[in-house]
Motif scaffolding. Structure first.
Motif, PDB file in Angstrom:
ATOM      1  N   PHE A 145       0.842  -1.194   0.000  1.00 14.87           N
ATOM      2  CA  PHE A 145       0.000   0.000   0.000  1.00 14.87           C
ATOM      3  C   PHE A 145       0.876   1.242   0.000  1.00 14.87           C
ATOM      4  N   LEU A 146       0.356   2.284  -0.618  1.00  6.54           N
ATOM      5  CA  LEU A 146       1.042   3.572  -0.648  1.00  6.54           C
ATOM      6  C   LEU A 146       0.480   4.440   0.460  1.00  6.54           C
ATOM      7  N   ALA A 147       1.352   5.090   1.200  1.00  4.70           N
ATOM      8  CA  ALA A 147       0.929   6.068   2.202  1.00  4.70           C
ATOM      9  C   ALA A 147       1.397   7.439   1.727  1.00  4.70           C
ATOM     10  N   GLU A 148       0.480   8.395   1.747  1.00  4.42           N
ATOM     11  CA  GLU A 148       0.790   9.731   1.232  1.00  4.42           C
ATOM     12  C   GLU A 148       0.421  10.793   2.253  1.00  4.42           C
ATOM     13  N   GLY A 149       1.321  11.752   2.455  1.00  2.00           N
ATOM     14  CA  GLY A 149       1.080  12.831   3.399  1.00  2.00           C
ATOM     15  C   GLY A 149       0.544  14.069   2.710  1.00  2.00           C
ATOM     16  N   GLN A 150       0.058  15.004   3.491  1.00  2.00           N
ATOM     17  CA  GLN A 150      -0.431  16.255   2.904  1.00  2.00           C
ATOM     18  C   GLN A 150       0.471  17.429   3.266  1.00  2.00           C
ATOM     19  N   ASP A 151       1.759  17.148   3.428  1.00  2.00           N
ATOM     20  CA  ASP A 151       2.730  18.221   3.568  1.00  2.00           C
ATOM     21  C   ASP A 151       3.134  18.686   2.170  1.00  2.00           C
ATOM     22  N   ALA A 169      -3.125  13.064  12.055  1.00  2.00           N
ATOM     23  CA  ALA A 169      -2.998  11.597  11.991  1.00  2.00           C
ATOM     24  C   ALA A 169      -1.797  11.211  11.146  1.00  2.00           C
ATOM     25  N   ARG A 170      -1.111  10.168  11.581  1.00  2.00           N
ATOM     26  CA  ARG A 170       0.069   9.693  10.878  1.00  2.00           C
ATOM     27  C   ARG A 170       0.053   8.175  10.804  1.00  2.00           C
ATOM     28  N   LEU A 171       0.852   7.671   9.874  1.00  2.00           N
ATOM     29  CA  LEU A 171       1.067   6.232   9.825  1.00  2.00           C
ATOM     30  C   LEU A 171       2.115   5.854  10.870  1.00  2.00           C
ATOM     31  N   TRP A 181      10.032   0.221  12.225  1.00  2.00           N
ATOM     32  CA  TRP A 181      10.448   0.469  10.834  1.00  2.00           C
ATOM     33  C   TRP A 181      10.941   1.895  10.679  1.00  2.00           C
ATOM     34  N   GLU A 182      11.777   2.109   9.665  1.00  2.00           N
ATOM     35  CA  GLU A 182      12.461   3.386   9.514  1.00  2.00           C
ATOM     36  C   GLU A 182      11.485   4.559   9.489  1.00  2.00           C
ATOM     37  N   GLY A 183      11.915   5.650  10.140  1.00  2.00           N
ATOM     38  CA  GLY A 183      11.041   6.793  10.354  1.00  2.00           C
ATOM     39  C   GLY A 183      10.366   7.309   9.106  1.00  2.00           C
ATOM     40  N   ASN A 184      11.098   7.380   8.007  1.00  2.00           N
ATOM     41  CA  ASN A 184      10.542   7.975   6.793  1.00  2.00           C
ATOM     42  C   ASN A 184       9.284   7.271   6.298  1.00  2.00           C
ATOM     43  N   SER A 185       9.172   5.970   6.567  1.00  2.00           N
ATOM     44  CA  SER A 185       7.993   5.227   6.090  1.00  2.00           C
ATOM     45  C   SER A 185       6.778   5.449   6.995  1.00  2.00           C
ATOM     46  N   ASN A 186       6.981   6.083   8.148  1.00  2.00           N
ATOM     47  CA  ASN A 186       5.870   6.383   9.066  1.00  2.00           C
ATOM     48  C   ASN A 186       5.264   7.736   8.653  1.00  2.00           C
ATOM     49  N   VAL A 187       4.598   7.753   7.533  1.00  2.00           N
ATOM     50  CA  VAL A 187       4.209   9.009   6.874  1.00  2.00           C
ATOM     51  C   VAL A 187       3.315   9.865   7.773  1.00  2.00           C
ATOM     52  N   LYS A 188       3.726  11.135   7.926  1.00  2.00           N
ATOM     53  CA  LYS A 188       2.985  12.074   8.763  1.00  2.00           C
ATOM     54  C   LYS A 188       1.910  12.779   7.941  1.00  2.00           C
ATOM     55  N   TRP A 189       0.968  13.398   8.641  1.00  2.00           N
ATOM     56  CA  TRP A 189      -0.119  14.164   7.996  1.00  2.00           C
ATOM     57  C   TRP A 189      -0.780  13.312   6.904  1.00  2.00           C
ATOM     58  N   ARG A 249      -2.907  11.514   4.353  1.00  2.00           N
ATOM     59  CA  ARG A 249      -4.172  11.883   3.711  1.00  2.00           C
ATOM     60  C   ARG A 249      -4.698  10.805   2.774  1.00  2.00           C
ATOM     61  N   ARG A 250      -3.816   9.878   2.329  1.00  2.00           N
ATOM     62  CA  ARG A 250      -4.277   8.912   1.338  1.00  2.00           C
ATOM     63  C   ARG A 250      -3.537   7.599   1.492  1.00  2.00           C
ATOM     64  N   ILE A 251      -4.273   6.500   1.334  1.00  2.00           N
ATOM     65  CA  ILE A 251      -3.697   5.157   1.297  1.00  2.00           C
ATOM     66  C   ILE A 251      -4.255   4.466   0.064  1.00  2.00           C
ATOM     67  N   GLU A 252      -3.352   3.900  -0.740  1.00  2.00           N
ATOM     68  CA  GLU A 252      -3.796   3.200  -1.949  1.00  2.00           C
ATOM     69  C   GLU A 252      -3.218   1.791  -1.946  1.00  2.00           C
ATOM     70  N   LEU A 253      -4.083   0.795  -2.095  1.00  2.00           N
ATOM     71  CA  LEU A 253      -3.639  -0.595  -2.113  1.00  2.00           C
ATOM     72  C   LEU A 253      -3.339  -1.029  -3.547  1.00  2.00           C
ATOM     73  N   ALA A 254      -2.250  -1.793  -3.719  1.00  2.00           N
ATOM     74  CA  ALA A 254      -1.828  -2.216  -5.056  1.00  2.00           C
ATOM     75  C   ALA A 254      -1.139  -3.572  -4.963  1.00  2.00           C
ATOM     76  N   ASP A 255      -0.762  -4.102  -6.127  1.00  2.00           N
ATOM     77  CA  ASP A 255      -0.108  -5.411  -6.141  1.00  2.00           C
ATOM     78  C   ASP A 255       1.386  -5.298  -6.447  1.00  2.00           C
ATOM     79  N   GLN A 256       1.922  -4.086  -6.263  1.00  2.00           N
ATOM     80  CA  GLN A 256       3.362  -3.879  -6.446  1.00  2.00           C
ATOM     81  C   GLN A 256       3.747  -2.594  -5.720  1.00  2.00           C
TER      82      GLN A 256
END
Lengths: 402, 208
Positions: free
Chosen positions: A178-184, A220-222, A227-235, A237-244
């Motif tokens: 899944f993709l985690a996306e912030g709103q910064d 809200a944050r992930l 796991w490494e800090g950068n992957s704990n996405v802050k702010w 706003r979006r999560i997208e599930l995918a197969d890659q």
């Protein structure tokens, strides 16, 4: 070193402060200041720190700040001293305007407000969060613990399990990432394996019992424990599930580890075990006699099993005592009593976690990472050099590309 | 899916679903004293019904990511020539006039002999010469990532303001300066995913 206080000293001190102590029996006074003879200050809405304890984050740049590890005592990091690392500044988000979108390989794409997010069953846990680039290069002897590895902090995080949300919206069994996306302003994105979602990932909206600090992703944050800090996405706003995986910039050209063999590690999510003695450390000056060595250890792989301490430059090691509670993927305090004889030496600590992983020396790390290693995911043993005059210095390491 | 009985026992369909999600432990978090847990202990309903369905328009408005196969790339086109003036105006101040880097990352710096810019082959080539810096030409595995990143986060003082044609132009300029495409090659939703990046095969999933 404080000398023994005599009755003569006490009497002399009382005489010197006679104006403020007219009611005190002179022979019983041990303080220069008597706080017992008039009421103190009133209760207050916010509990401020003592003016005598001016704690602050270290090396504050526009992009980051560091937890003053050498000034803290417990396993929990006060929220206002949690390290920061931003890529597009700290956005100001109105909680009423906040929306979280979850879509992609799901049966029911969903939009949640913050209030709706909080209605789901809550979960809470204590764990560390560490910046992927928590290592100093080119640090000189006058380097404090916060500059060695102050980009790690431990917090009680409360929020909603991703498993709860993914079950709610019917996540496809074919989804693997899944993709985690912030709103910064960086619109930060990272790809995360679905296994982590089903395991222990959460969307956190609270930190040490209160709402997240803006610099920690309000509202809200992930949170991906260990796991490494950068992957704990802050702010978030979006999560997208995918197969890659989505192969974003931060998981390709950044946060990857070139190795000596010519390949580069990608998706180096899990932090290996690490520890550091935080006291004594630069800029402390110690005296011969008993010293309690104190420090902190942690591992993204699991629970700290033991911490060994050496007071003779790494020739011999003794097991330190761990201060409970010892929690999975959380800062663990250790202590070791040592009697310093006044001769020059080096002190250091070495963490072992319950997976059997042992914190490596810098030389062992460099053998794998090579001379062109980047400053990510480095966890070498850190040593402090104590001079005969008691001055403690960071033991400098040669440059990685030497 | 199944239901949870008053005694907290799962009926077979839900148990099967739980196992499909990676083990029954996901639905039955351990003892109450344990850290974390899924927040979905026994008694959890099949659906809470919180929130609302996302519309296709909402998803389209926010879904800006680009996959390595080009999925997500918008219409539009650009060349190194169309990107050059945009680069000079909006990027060069931080990345250097020729992409050599400045306060921000180096963008250009590909030489075929030095790919990848580390490892035994690199050491042999380099000898006593200076290190080759990491750049898009020698360390970025996917050309699509360029479009994704520039569109979402650049320029850093006004991110998200570039039109698709402008982003394609900047991507073309960077790739051409790195010698990865021809000076006149147009970048669009079809040509960009087909660009072969020298660093494509050096990356391996984490093993340590």
């Amino acid at each position: 070193m404080p000398r023994k206080v005599t009755r003569r000293d006490i009497l002399a001190g009382a005489a010197g402060a006679i104006g403020a102590a007219t009611l005190a029996p002179a022979g019983q006074r041990v303080h220069a200041q008597d706080t017992t003879k008039s009421p103190g200050g009133p209760a207050s809405a916010i509990g401020a720190r003592s003016p005598h304890e001016p704690l602050a984050r270290g090396r504050v740049t526009g992009l980051s700040s560091r937890t003053p590890l050498q000034d803290l005592h417990g396993m929990i990091t006060p929220s206002d001293l949690h390290f920061e690392r931003h890529h597009g500044g700290v956005p100001e988000i109105d909680p009423d305007d906040y929306r979280l979108l979850i879509h992609g390989m799901v049966e029911r794409p969903i939009v949640l407000t913050l209030a709706e997010l909080k209605r789901f069953p809550a979960t809470s846990r204590i764990c560390f969060l560490e910046c992927s680039g928590n290592y100093p290069t080119g640090a000189g002897p006058e380097t404090k613990p916060e500059l060695v590895c102050g980009m790690t902090s431990t917090t009680e995080w409360t929020g909603v399990s991703l498993a709860t949300l993914f079950r709610e919206i019917g996540a496809s069994s074919d989804a693997t990432w899944f993709l985690a996306e912030g709103q910064d302003a960086a619109v930060m994105t990272r790809s995360v394996p679905m296994e982590k979602a089903w395991d222990d990932a959460m969307i956190a909206y609270a930190q040490n019992g209160e709402a997240l600090r803006p610099s920690q992703g309000y509202p809200a944050r992930l949170l991906l424990p260990g796991w490494e800090g950068n992957s704990n996405v802050k702010w978030l706003r979006r999560i997208e599930l995918a197969d890659q995986p989505f192969m974003t910039r931060e998981e390709t050209s950044k946060y990857t580890d070139p190795l000596a063999d010519g390949t580069a590690r990608q998706f180096s999510f899990v932090f290996d075990a690490r520890s550091i003695i935080t006291s004594p450390a630069y800029p402390d000056v110690v005296e011969p006699g008993w010293i309690e060595l104190r420090g902190v250890a942690w591992s993204g792989r699991g629970t700290i099993a033991k911490v060994d301490v050496s007071t003779d430059g790494g020739r011999t090691w003794q097991e330190a005592r761990l201060q409970g509670p010892v929690l999975k993927q959380a800062h663990t305090r250790f202590r070791h009593l040592w009697r310093w004889d006044g001769s020059e030496t080096e002190i250091m600590s070495r963490a072992t976690d319950d997976s059997g992983y042992v914190q490596p020396t810098r030389a062992a790390l460099r053998a794998v990472r090579g001379r062109r290693a980047r400053r990510y995911h480095l966890n070498p043993i850190t040593a402090w050099r104590i001079q005969p005059n008691g001055q403690v210095y960071y033991r400098e390491e040669p440059p990685w590309d030497a | 899916m199944g239901r949870v009985t008053p005694r907290g026992m799962l009926t077979a369909p839900l148990l099967a679903a739980a196992l499909a999600l990676g083990g029954a432990g996901i639905l039955f978090a351990g003892p109450a004293a344990a850290q974390g847990g899924s927040g979905a202990e026994q008694g959890t309903p099949e659906s809470f019904g919180f929130g609302r369905a996302a519309t296709a328009e909402e998803i389209a408005a926010w879904d800006i990511d680009i996959m390595p196969d080009g999925t997500g790339l918008p219409e539009g086109e650009g060349t190194a020539a169309s990107g050059a003036p945009i680069y000079a105006r909006q990027c060069a101040v931080c990345h250097g006039q020729s992409g050599e880097g400045g306060v921000a990352d180096r963008l250009v710096g590909y030489t075929p002999e030095t790919t990848p810019p580390f490892g035994p082959r690199y050491e042999e080539w380099r000898g006593d010469g200076p290190d080759v810096p990491y750049s898009i030409g020698n360390y970025w595995p996917y050309a699509t990532t360029l479009f994704d990143y520039i569109r979402r986060a650049m320029p850093s003082n006004a991110p998200g303001t570039l039109e698709a044609d402008q982003v394609y132009g900047l991507v073309a300029w960077i790739l051409a300066e790195n010698g990865l495409i021809g000076a006149d090659d147009a970048m669009n939703a079809t040509t960009l995913p087909a660009v072969e990046m020298p660093a494509r095969d050096i990356f391996v999933p984490q093993e340590r």
